[in-house]
Design a protein around this motif. Structure first.
Motif, PDB file in Angstrom:
ATOM      1  N   LEU A 289       9.401   9.133  -2.831  1.00  0.00           N
ATOM      2  CA  LEU A 289      10.711   9.019  -2.205  1.00  0.00           C
ATOM      3  C   LEU A 289      10.752   9.661  -0.824  1.00  0.00           C
ATOM      4  CD1 LEU A 289      13.025   9.747  -5.273  1.00  0.00           C
ATOM      5  CD2 LEU A 289      12.485   7.537  -4.248  1.00  0.00           C
ATOM      6  N   ASN A 290       9.702  10.366  -0.447  1.00  0.00           N
ATOM      7  CA  ASN A 290       9.656  10.962   0.890  1.00  0.00           C
ATOM      8  C   ASN A 290       9.196   9.896   1.875  1.00  0.00           C
ATOM      9  OD1 ASN A 290       9.415  12.442   3.184  1.00  0.00           O
ATOM     10  ND2 ASN A 290       7.976  13.951   2.370  1.00  0.00           N
ATOM     11  N   LEU A 291      10.128   9.363   2.624  1.00  0.00           N
ATOM     12  CA  LEU A 291       9.836   8.265   3.534  1.00  0.00           C
ATOM     13  C   LEU A 291       9.531   8.740   4.948  1.00  0.00           C
ATOM     14  CD1 LEU A 291      12.776   5.929   2.448  1.00  0.00           C
ATOM     15  CD2 LEU A 291      10.480   6.092   1.470  1.00  0.00           C
ATOM     16  N   SER A 292       9.460  10.056   5.166  1.00  0.00           N
ATOM     17  CA  SER A 292       9.350  10.588   6.526  1.00  0.00           C
ATOM     18  C   SER A 292       8.051  10.234   7.227  1.00  0.00           C
ATOM     19  CB  SER A 292       9.503  12.113   6.493  1.00  0.00           C
ATOM     20  OG  SER A 292      10.766  12.480   5.979  1.00  0.00           O
ATOM     21  N   ALA A 293       7.006   9.915   6.460  1.00  0.00           N
ATOM     22  CA  ALA A 293       5.680   9.728   7.065  1.00  0.00           C
ATOM     23  C   ALA A 293       5.499   8.362   7.731  1.00  0.00           C
ATOM     24  CB  ALA A 293       4.596   9.925   6.006  1.00  0.00           C
ATOM     25  N   GLY A 294       6.438   7.440   7.557  1.00  0.00           N
ATOM     26  CA  GLY A 294       6.248   6.119   8.148  1.00  0.00           C
ATOM     27  C   GLY A 294       7.571   5.406   8.356  1.00  0.00           C
ATOM     28  N   SER A 295       7.496   4.125   8.631  1.00  0.00           N
ATOM     29  CA  SER A 295       8.709   3.330   8.826  1.00  0.00           C
ATOM     30  C   SER A 295       9.463   3.212   7.507  1.00  0.00           C
ATOM     31  CB  SER A 295       8.342   1.938   9.349  1.00  0.00           C
ATOM     32  OG  SER A 295       7.661   2.019  10.580  1.00  0.00           O
ATOM     33  N   TYR A 296      10.788   3.224   7.584  1.00  0.00           N
ATOM     34  CA  TYR A 296      11.577   3.126   6.365  1.00  0.00           C
ATOM     35  C   TYR A 296      12.943   2.537   6.680  1.00  0.00           C
ATOM     36  CZ  TYR A 296      14.395   7.125   7.894  1.00  0.00           C
ATOM     37  OH  TYR A 296      15.239   7.950   8.596  1.00  0.00           O
ATOM     38  N   THR A 297      13.622   2.110   5.652  1.00  0.00           N
ATOM     39  CA  THR A 297      15.009   1.671   5.744  1.00  0.00           C
ATOM     40  C   THR A 297      15.766   2.206   4.541  1.00  0.00           C
ATOM     41  OG1 THR A 297      14.469  -0.368   6.945  1.00  0.00           O
ATOM     42  CG2 THR A 297      16.568  -0.306   5.785  1.00  0.00           C
ATOM     43  N   GLN A 298      16.948   2.754   4.782  1.00  0.00           N
ATOM     44  CA  GLN A 298      17.867   3.159   3.725  1.00  0.00           C
ATOM     45  C   GLN A 298      19.166   2.390   3.928  1.00  0.00           C
ATOM     46  OE1 GLN A 298      17.874   7.449   4.537  1.00  0.00           O
ATOM     47  NE2 GLN A 298      17.134   7.786   2.451  1.00  0.00           N
ATOM     48  N   SER A 299      19.746   1.922   2.841  1.00  0.00           N
ATOM     49  CA  SER A 299      21.037   1.244   2.962  1.00  0.00           C
ATOM     50  C   SER A 299      21.925   1.643   1.808  1.00  0.00           C
ATOM     51  CB  SER A 299      20.850  -0.269   3.008  1.00  0.00           C
ATOM     52  OG  SER A 299      20.329  -0.750   1.791  1.00  0.00           O
ATOM     53  N   VAL A 300      23.239   1.595   2.048  1.00  0.00           N
ATOM     54  CA  VAL A 300      24.196   2.031   1.033  1.00  0.00           C
ATOM     55  C   VAL A 300      25.555   1.397   1.318  1.00  0.00           C
ATOM     56  CG1 VAL A 300      24.780   4.092   2.371  1.00  0.00           C
ATOM     57  CG2 VAL A 300      25.217   4.065  -0.077  1.00  0.00           C
ATOM     58  N   TRP A 301      26.281   1.092   0.253  1.00  0.00           N
ATOM     59  CA  TRP A 301      27.676   0.683   0.365  1.00  0.00           C
ATOM     60  C   TRP A 301      28.533   1.893   0.038  1.00  0.00           C
ATOM     61  CZ3 TRP A 301      29.814  -3.841   2.039  1.00  0.00           C
ATOM     62  CH2 TRP A 301      28.974  -4.958   2.140  1.00  0.00           C
ATOM     63  N   ILE A 302      29.472   2.229   0.911  1.00  0.00           N
ATOM     64  CA  ILE A 302      30.357   3.363   0.650  1.00  0.00           C
ATOM     65  C   ILE A 302      31.801   2.967   0.970  1.00  0.00           C
ATOM     66  CG2 ILE A 302      28.580   5.098   1.108  1.00  0.00           C
ATOM     67  CD1 ILE A 302      29.911   5.569   3.834  1.00  0.00           C
ATOM     68  N   LYS A 303      32.711   3.680   0.302  1.00  0.00           N
ATOM     69  CA  LYS A 303      34.142   3.440   0.527  1.00  0.00           C
ATOM     70  C   LYS A 303      34.817   4.791   0.764  1.00  0.00           C
ATOM     71  CE  LYS A 303      38.185   1.179  -1.557  1.00  0.00           C
ATOM     72  NZ  LYS A 303      38.689   0.466  -2.757  1.00  0.00           N
TER      73      LYS A 303
END
Length: 369
Positions: A289-303
């Protein structure tokens, strides 16, 4: 492993989807000229009687019987000669050739992840400790404790064979996959070796096949859609099964039927409602889950809600308390209507803060890449 820090959001509902190469001995001998033997000559002159002069002693040279040795060669005039044969006049003896060992055949891996859209899964075989002669490998598929179904998710094989040719050290098993209509699912089955003709059967012998829905792909490392009807767990629909655990949800917070209307025709029928104080979903601190070492994308729906809490509210991320430079990629809501996103690279915290960009009391899609 330590759990991630609390990720909180303003009193809101959200679902998160973070996505993400023969040594030769020196010869020893003697070399001498033909007259190398000692020679003595003397002559006496005295009274009239004459003593005949002594004839020189005959010269001599060493010519010993040949002795067997290893790796020495000398010329005829050298000292003791030697060869690999006790009889110098005979031809060298022939050493019988040794047939290569057939070796052992096993699987290269114990787990393989594949997208169902690939149409097949390729499983590598390796042969060690020899590769002499052909080897015929027998294998079979099985669902067992898995969730895949033969005939619906993959093509069943009860006695498949693979030929590994003479001298070859690798082979491949190919199992066809079937792309179904299920959305956001991860299914599993296994392939096992149960015999080898012409070689030995080594270890490992069983590999788990993880089929990821073609909409997500093997690069998706976490997908929590918060669609559970009850309970205190949040299923990870990626191939990595990083299940989340609800904590501190009470007083009407937790599972909610409020949802993103964009997903009207999908399976996403629920969300989670957080109180903005201490409600959180914990996920084990998995290194993947540590995405810091390379390219990554995070997405989320929030209200975010208009009567929510100002300041920073964690949406998704990890902080082990040793400093921001060690944080995994994170997304925060800031002042209810802004996004603060960043990641630690081991030496510093890299982040951005947006201008007011979130619509309060509405579902907003946030993606950081």
């Amino acid at each position: 492993s330590s759990p991630p820090s609390k990720s909180q959001s303003p009193t809101s509902d959200h679902s998160a989807k973070p996505s993400k190469q023969p040594s030769v001995m020196p010869s020893v001998g003697r070399s001498s000229s033909p007259s190398a033997g000692p020679s003595v000559s003397s002559e006496l002159s005295s009274s009239p009687s004459t003593v005949p002069s002594m004839s020189p002693m005959p010269s001599f040279e060493a010519s010993p019987s040949p002795k067997p040795s290893v790796g020495r060669s000398s010329s005829p005039s050298d000292g003791p000669t030697s060869s690999v044969s006790s009889n110098p006049s005979s031809s060298p003896s022939t050493v019988p050739s040794v047939s290569p060992m057939p070796g052992k055949v096993s699987l290269r891996k114990t787990s393989v992840t594949v997208s169902e859209s690939a149409g097949k899964v390729v499983i590598d075989l390796i042969r060690t400790e020899g590769s002499g002669g052909p080897a015929i490998v027998h294998y079979q598929t099985a669902t067992g404790a898995g969730t895949a179904t033969a005939g619906e998710d993959y093509v069943e094989e009860l006695d498949g064979t693979v030929l590994i040719a003479d001298g070859e050290e690798t082979g491949q098993i190919v199992v066809p996959l079937i792309d179904d209509e299920d959305i956001n699912t991860v299914k599993k089955f296994s392939v096992s070796l149960f015999g080898v003709d012409g070689a030995e059967l080594g270890f490992p012998r069983t590999v788990e096949i993880i089929i990821v829905d073609s909409d997500s792909g093997p690069n998706l490392i976490g997908y929590w859609n918060f669609d559970e009807e009850s309970g205190t767990t949040a299923k990870d629909s990626s191939a990595y099964a990083n299940t989340g655990i609800h904590d501190n949800f009470d007083g009407g917070y937790g599972i909610s039927t409020d949802r993103v209307t964009t997903f009207e025709s999908s399976n996403n029928l629920r969300s989670l409602r957080f109180d903005g104080d201490d409600d959180v979903v914990w996920v084990n601190n998995a290194p993947g889950l540590n995405l810091s070492a390379g390219s990554y994308t995070q997405s989320v729906w929030i209200k975010p809600v208009s009567d929510g809490t100002d300041g920073y509210q964690g949406i998704i991320g990890f902080d082990d308390g040793t400093g921001s430079a060690q944080r995994y990629p994170c997304i925060y809501a800031y002042q209810k209507d802004r996004i603060h996103a960043g990641f630690g690279d081991g030496s510093s915290w890299n982040s951005i803060i947006t201008d007011p960009s979130l619509t309060l009391d509405k579902w907003n899609h946030v993606a950081v890449t």
